[in-house]
Write a protein that holds these residues in place. Structure first.
Motif, PDB file in Angstrom:
ATOM      1  N   GLY A 145       0.807  -1.212   0.000  1.00  0.00           N
ATOM      2  CA  GLY A 145       0.000   0.000   0.000  1.00  0.00           C
ATOM      3  C   GLY A 145       0.839   1.259   0.000  1.00  0.00           C
ATOM      4  O   GLY A 145       0.556   2.212  -0.746  1.00  0.00           O
ATOM      5  N   MET A 146       1.901   1.262   0.833  1.00  0.00           N
ATOM      6  CA  MET A 146       2.704   2.498   0.882  1.00  0.00           C
ATOM      7  C   MET A 146       3.497   2.709  -0.411  1.00  0.00           C
ATOM      8  O   MET A 146       3.666   3.845  -0.878  1.00  0.00           O
ATOM      9  N   MET A 147       3.983   1.627  -1.031  1.00  0.00           N
ATOM     10  CA  MET A 147       4.685   1.799  -2.304  1.00  0.00           C
ATOM     11  C   MET A 147       3.704   2.214  -3.413  1.00  0.00           C
ATOM     12  O   MET A 147       4.020   3.050  -4.268  1.00  0.00           O
ATOM     13  N   GLY A 148       2.494   1.654  -3.402  1.00  0.00           N
ATOM     14  CA  GLY A 148       1.486   2.063  -4.376  1.00  0.00           C
ATOM     15  C   GLY A 148       1.088   3.530  -4.197  1.00  0.00           C
ATOM     16  O   GLY A 148       0.885   4.258  -5.180  1.00  0.00           O
ATOM     17  N   TRP A 149       0.977   3.958  -2.924  1.00  0.00           N
ATOM     18  CA  TRP A 149       0.656   5.357  -2.661  1.00  0.00           C
ATOM     19  C   TRP A 149       1.760   6.287  -3.186  1.00  0.00           C
ATOM     20  O   TRP A 149       1.486   7.333  -3.775  1.00  0.00           O
ATOM     21  N   GLY A 150       3.011   5.884  -2.998  1.00  0.00           N
ATOM     22  CA  GLY A 150       4.114   6.677  -3.527  1.00  0.00           C
ATOM     23  C   GLY A 150       4.089   6.754  -5.047  1.00  0.00           C
ATOM     24  O   GLY A 150       4.351   7.811  -5.632  1.00  0.00           O
ATOM     25  N   LEU A 151       3.778   5.624  -5.693  1.00  0.00           N
ATOM     26  CA  LEU A 151       3.674   5.632  -7.156  1.00  0.00           C
ATOM     27  C   LEU A 151       2.555   6.558  -7.627  1.00  0.00           C
ATOM     28  O   LEU A 151       2.699   7.280  -8.625  1.00  0.00           O
ATOM     29  N   TYR A 152       1.441   6.573  -6.900  1.00  0.00           N
ATOM     30  CA  TYR A 152       0.327   7.456  -7.263  1.00  0.00           C
ATOM     31  C   TYR A 152       0.736   8.928  -7.124  1.00  0.00           C
ATOM     32  O   TYR A 152       0.443   9.753  -8.004  1.00  0.00           O
ATOM     33  N   ILE A 153       1.422   9.239  -6.019  1.00  0.00           N
ATOM     34  CA  ILE A 153       1.857  10.625  -5.817  1.00  0.00           C
ATOM     35  C   ILE A 153       2.808  11.048  -6.927  1.00  0.00           C
ATOM     36  O   ILE A 153       2.708  12.153  -7.478  1.00  0.00           O
ATOM     37  N   GLY A 154       3.761  10.159  -7.281  1.00  0.00           N
ATOM     38  CA  GLY A 154       4.696  10.482  -8.354  1.00  0.00           C
ATOM     39  C   GLY A 154       3.993  10.680  -9.688  1.00  0.00           C
ATOM     40  O   GLY A 154       4.328  11.592 -10.451  1.00  0.00           O
ATOM     41  N   SER A 155       3.018   9.815  -9.969  1.00  0.00           N
ATOM     42  CA  SER A 155       2.268   9.941 -11.215  1.00  0.00           C
ATOM     43  C   SER A 155       1.476  11.242 -11.241  1.00  0.00           C
ATOM     44  O   SER A 155       1.418  11.939 -12.273  1.00  0.00           O
ATOM     45  N   ARG A 156       0.882  11.608 -10.120  1.00  0.00           N
ATOM     46  CA  ARG A 156       0.110  12.854 -10.055  1.00  0.00           C
ATOM     47  C   ARG A 156       1.029  14.062 -10.228  1.00  0.00           C
ATOM     48  O   ARG A 156       0.670  15.036 -10.901  1.00  0.00           O
ATOM     49  N   ARG A 157       2.209  14.006  -9.634  1.00  0.00           N
ATOM     50  CA  ARG A 157       3.152  15.122  -9.800  1.00  0.00           C
ATOM     51  C   ARG A 157       3.558  15.275 -11.263  1.00  0.00           C
ATOM     52  O   ARG A 157       3.638  16.398 -11.778  1.00  0.00           O
ATOM     53  N   GLU A 158       3.817  14.158 -11.936  1.00  0.00           N
ATOM     54  CA  GLU A 158       4.187  14.237 -13.354  1.00  0.00           C
ATOM     55  C   GLU A 158       3.039  14.787 -14.192  1.00  0.00           C
ATOM     56  O   GLU A 158       3.257  15.554 -15.133  1.00  0.00           O
ATOM     57  N   LEU A 159       1.800  14.375 -13.837  1.00  0.00           N
ATOM     58  CA  LEU A 159       0.647  14.885 -14.579  1.00  0.00           C
ATOM     59  C   LEU A 159       0.509  16.392 -14.407  1.00  0.00           C
ATOM     60  O   LEU A 159       0.301  17.124 -15.379  1.00  0.00           O
ATOM     61  N   LEU A 160       0.649  16.878 -13.170  1.00  0.00           N
ATOM     62  CA  LEU A 160       0.547  18.315 -12.923  1.00  0.00           C
ATOM     63  C   LEU A 160       1.667  19.072 -13.637  1.00  0.00           C
ATOM     64  O   LEU A 160       1.446  20.151 -14.195  1.00  0.00           O
ATOM     65  N   TRP A 161       2.881  18.475 -13.610  1.00  0.00           N
ATOM     66  CA  TRP A 161       4.003  19.121 -14.314  1.00  0.00           C
ATOM     67  C   TRP A 161       3.704  19.186 -15.812  1.00  0.00           C
ATOM     68  O   TRP A 161       3.965  20.207 -16.456  1.00  0.00           O
ATOM     69  N   SER A 162       3.177  18.099 -16.343  1.00  0.00           N
ATOM     70  CA  SER A 162       2.863  18.071 -17.777  1.00  0.00           C
ATOM     71  C   SER A 162       1.808  19.104 -18.133  1.00  0.00           C
ATOM     72  O   SER A 162       1.914  19.806 -19.148  1.00  0.00           O
ATOM     73  N   LEU A 163       0.774  19.247 -17.280  1.00  0.00           N
ATOM     74  CA  LEU A 163      -0.273  20.239 -17.542  1.00  0.00           C
ATOM     75  C   LEU A 163       0.283  21.651 -17.465  1.00  0.00           C
ATOM     76  O   LEU A 163      -0.046  22.507 -18.299  1.00  0.00           O
ATOM     77  N   ARG A 164       1.130  21.905 -16.459  1.00  0.00           N
ATOM     78  CA  ARG A 164       1.740  23.236 -16.354  1.00  0.00           C
ATOM     79  C   ARG A 164       2.632  23.516 -17.549  1.00  0.00           C
ATOM     80  O   ARG A 164       2.635  24.626 -18.099  1.00  0.00           O
ATOM     81  N   ASN A 165       3.406  22.500 -17.940  1.00  0.00           N
ATOM     82  CA  ASN A 165       4.305  22.671 -19.079  1.00  0.00           C
ATOM     83  C   ASN A 165       3.523  22.956 -20.360  1.00  0.00           C
ATOM     84  O   ASN A 165       3.907  23.822 -21.165  1.00  0.00           O
ATOM     85  N   ARG A 166       2.428  22.223 -20.558  1.00  0.00           N
ATOM     86  CA  ARG A 166       1.600  22.466 -21.748  1.00  0.00           C
ATOM     87  C   ARG A 166       0.987  23.855 -21.705  1.00  0.00           C
ATOM     88  O   ARG A 166       0.894  24.527 -22.739  1.00  0.00           O
ATOM     89  N   ALA A 167       0.534  24.276 -20.518  1.00  0.00           N
ATOM     90  CA  ALA A 167      -0.049  25.612 -20.401  1.00  0.00           C
ATOM     91  C   ALA A 167       0.979  26.691 -20.720  1.00  0.00           C
ATOM     92  O   ALA A 167       0.681  27.678 -21.405  1.00  0.00           O
ATOM     93  N   GLU A 168       2.216  26.506 -20.214  1.00  0.00           N
ATOM     94  CA  GLU A 168       3.270  27.483 -20.501  1.00  0.00           C
ATOM     95  C   GLU A 168       3.600  27.502 -21.991  1.00  0.00           C
ATOM     96  O   GLU A 168       3.808  28.567 -22.577  1.00  0.00           O
ATOM     97  N   ARG A 169       3.659  26.295 -22.610  1.00  0.00           N
ATOM     98  CA  ARG A 169       3.938  26.240 -24.041  1.00  0.00           C
ATOM     99  C   ARG A 169       2.817  26.893 -24.839  1.00  0.00           C
ATOM    100  O   ARG A 169       3.062  27.599 -25.817  1.00  0.00           O
ATOM    101  N   ALA A 170       1.576  26.620 -24.414  1.00  0.00           N
ATOM    102  CA  ALA A 170       0.446  27.221 -25.119  1.00  0.00           C
ATOM    103  C   ALA A 170       0.481  28.743 -24.998  1.00  0.00           C
ATOM    104  O   ALA A 170       0.189  29.461 -25.960  1.00  0.00           O
ATOM    105  N   GLU A 171       0.846  29.234 -23.808  1.00  0.00           N
ATOM    106  CA  GLU A 171       0.941  30.679 -23.623  1.00  0.00           C
ATOM    107  C   GLU A 171       2.036  31.277 -24.494  1.00  0.00           C
ATOM    108  O   GLU A 171       1.854  32.333 -25.108  1.00  0.00           O
ATOM    109  N   LEU A 172       3.188  30.565 -24.554  1.00  0.00           N
ATOM    110  CA  LEU A 172       4.280  31.048 -25.392  1.00  0.00           C
ATOM    111  C   LEU A 172       3.891  31.031 -26.865  1.00  0.00           C
ATOM    112  O   LEU A 172       4.179  31.991 -27.603  1.00  0.00           O
ATOM    113  N   GLU A 173       3.234  29.943 -27.286  1.00  0.00           N
ATOM    114  CA  GLU A 173       2.795  29.860 -28.684  1.00  0.00           C
ATOM    115  C   GLU A 173       1.772  30.948 -28.999  1.00  0.00           C
ATOM    116  O   GLU A 173       1.769  31.503 -30.094  1.00  0.00           O
ATOM    117  N   GLN A 174       0.906  31.240 -28.011  1.00  0.00           N
ATOM    118  CA  GLN A 174      -0.067  32.305 -28.225  1.00  0.00           C
ATOM    119  C   GLN A 174       0.626  33.650 -28.403  1.00  0.00           C
ATOM    120  O   GLN A 174       0.240  34.459 -29.261  1.00  0.00           O
TER     121      GLN A 174
END
Length: 387
Positions: A145-174
């Motif tokens: 459970g604790m290793m699965g929870w860590g994997l979930y947190i890491g996956s969520r962090r990558e997703l948030l980073w990806s969304l922020r990165n896409r938003a920044e790229r979209a802003e730059l492209e705009q």
């Protein structure tokens, strides 16, 4: 394919509040594990009690440095938790921190080590009514459970980073698109200014030059000629205001720009030039019952206007023949021809008129060609009907 971010890019910065609630959870988990045996160890095995406290305290200090060497710190604290229930909390925090990195080998290594350590402690600790099978299942479930929870947190962090990165790229492209749109609009305005001003200023220059060479004009004729120059200069100012009106789109005042020229205005343009002394033959072979689209008609108008301006500059007094033909299926073809003159006017030119016309025509999906046909200069343009 989007590149996977590095761990430092995704993990949040730790403040004193972040450290505080993490240590609080570690204390709660350690207390829940150790309270089952603390009293028994104090009464029956005080050396083991002291070892548990010492190793647990060291684990709480060591877990603070988990981000510097995640795997090594997690393995060392896991080894401590094999002999100290107090170290269970820090071991869990260090293991979850490793799991957030989402590296399969590290997750398996640290997870297995923590499971073995938990089995070791539950075997040597004086747990009342200890059932080996139940303890094993509990340790396996908790560690998974604790290793699965860590994997979930890491996956969520990558997703948030990806969304922020896409938003920044979209802003730059705009921003890049806006800059390109501004550049395109400036080029369009420059072409429009050249088309409207070159025509009018050439008229002013021609009339002023004619008056300068006539020393036999009576006062009335001279005043009439100067009045024409004034009207042409005023027309040039009005048309310049119309072109630049687009730059004042946010002006709260009333709109002052006149309608942009259309195909139907070509006849008036030709009539005006004829009244000023030019020899122009205009043949309009389009069906008058089928209206020409405004954008296409405006482009044809500018082509004719620039062609007349060029004739006035380079072949003053020459006959100009303009022929327009086409239909919605085949598009519009406009041909302007004039004899190649032996003399030119004194009106200066930038040499950019035909260049601007070609750009304007190509932007509308058309073609513009210039050629010499015997002793005549021919300018031919084709535009799709719905440009």
């Amino acid at each position: 394919m989007e590149q996977r971010p590095s761990v430092p890019d995704t993990r949040p910065e730790l403040t004193w509040v972040s450290h505080a609630w993490r240590y609080a959870l570690c204390l709660v988990f350690s207390a829940a594990v150790w309270q089952t045996v603390a009293g028994i160890e104090w009464r029956e095995n005080r050396p083991f009690f002291a070892a548990e406290v010492a190793l647990g305290a060291a684990a709480f200090v060591l877990v603070h440095f988990r981000r510097r060497a995640p795997v090594r710190v997690a393995l060392v604290i896991a080894a401590m938790s094999a002999f100290s229930g107090i170290a269970a909390g820090p071991a869990t925090l260090a293991a979850v921190s490793v799991a957030t990195r989402r590296r399969f080998r590290e997750v398996v290594l640290v997870g297995t080590t923590n499971f073995v350590a938990a089995q070791t402690w539950t075997t040597i600790a004086p747990i009342p009514d200890n059932d080996y099978l139940i303890t094993t299942l509990v340790n396996l479930t908790v560690n998974a459970g604790m290793m699965g929870w860590g994997l979930y947190i890491g996956s969520r962090r990558e997703l948030l980073w990806s969304l922020r990165n896409r938003a920044e790229r979209a802003e730059l492209e705009q921003e890049l698109r806006l800059a390109q749109a501004r550049s395109t609009e400036r080029a369009r305005i420059a072409r429009e200014m050249h088309d409207v001003l070159a025509h009018r200023i050439t008229q002013v220059s021609m009339h002023a030059g004619a008056l300068a060479f006539r020393d036999d004009l009576a006062g009335d004729r001279l005043r009439e000629g100067l009045g024409q120059i004034q009207r042409q200069a005023n027309d040039a100012l009005h048309e310049l205001r119309d072109v630049l009106g687009v730059l004042r789109a946010d002006d709260p005042g009333p709109p002052t720009a006149r309608p942009q020229p259309t195909y139907d205005d070509i006849e008036a343009l030709v009539a005006e030039e004829v009244s000023l002394g030019m020899d122009i033959a205009f043949a309009d072979d389009l069906d008058p019952t089928v209206p020409v689209p405004p954008a296409t008609g405006r482009t044809v108008y500018r082509i004719v206007q620039e062609a007349i301006t060029n004739v006035r500059k380079h072949a003053p007094g020459a006959e100009v023949v303009i022929r327009s033909s086409g239909d919605p299926g085949s598009g519009i073809t406009v041909v302007v021809s004039n004899p190649i003159g032996g003399r030119t006017s004194a009106t200066p030119g930038a040499g950019l008129g035909l260049v601007g016309l070609r750009e304007r025509t190509e932007l509308r999906g058309g073609r513009l060609h210039q050629r010499t046909d015997g002793s005549r200069f021919v300018l031919e343009a084709w535009l799709p009907w719905s440009a």
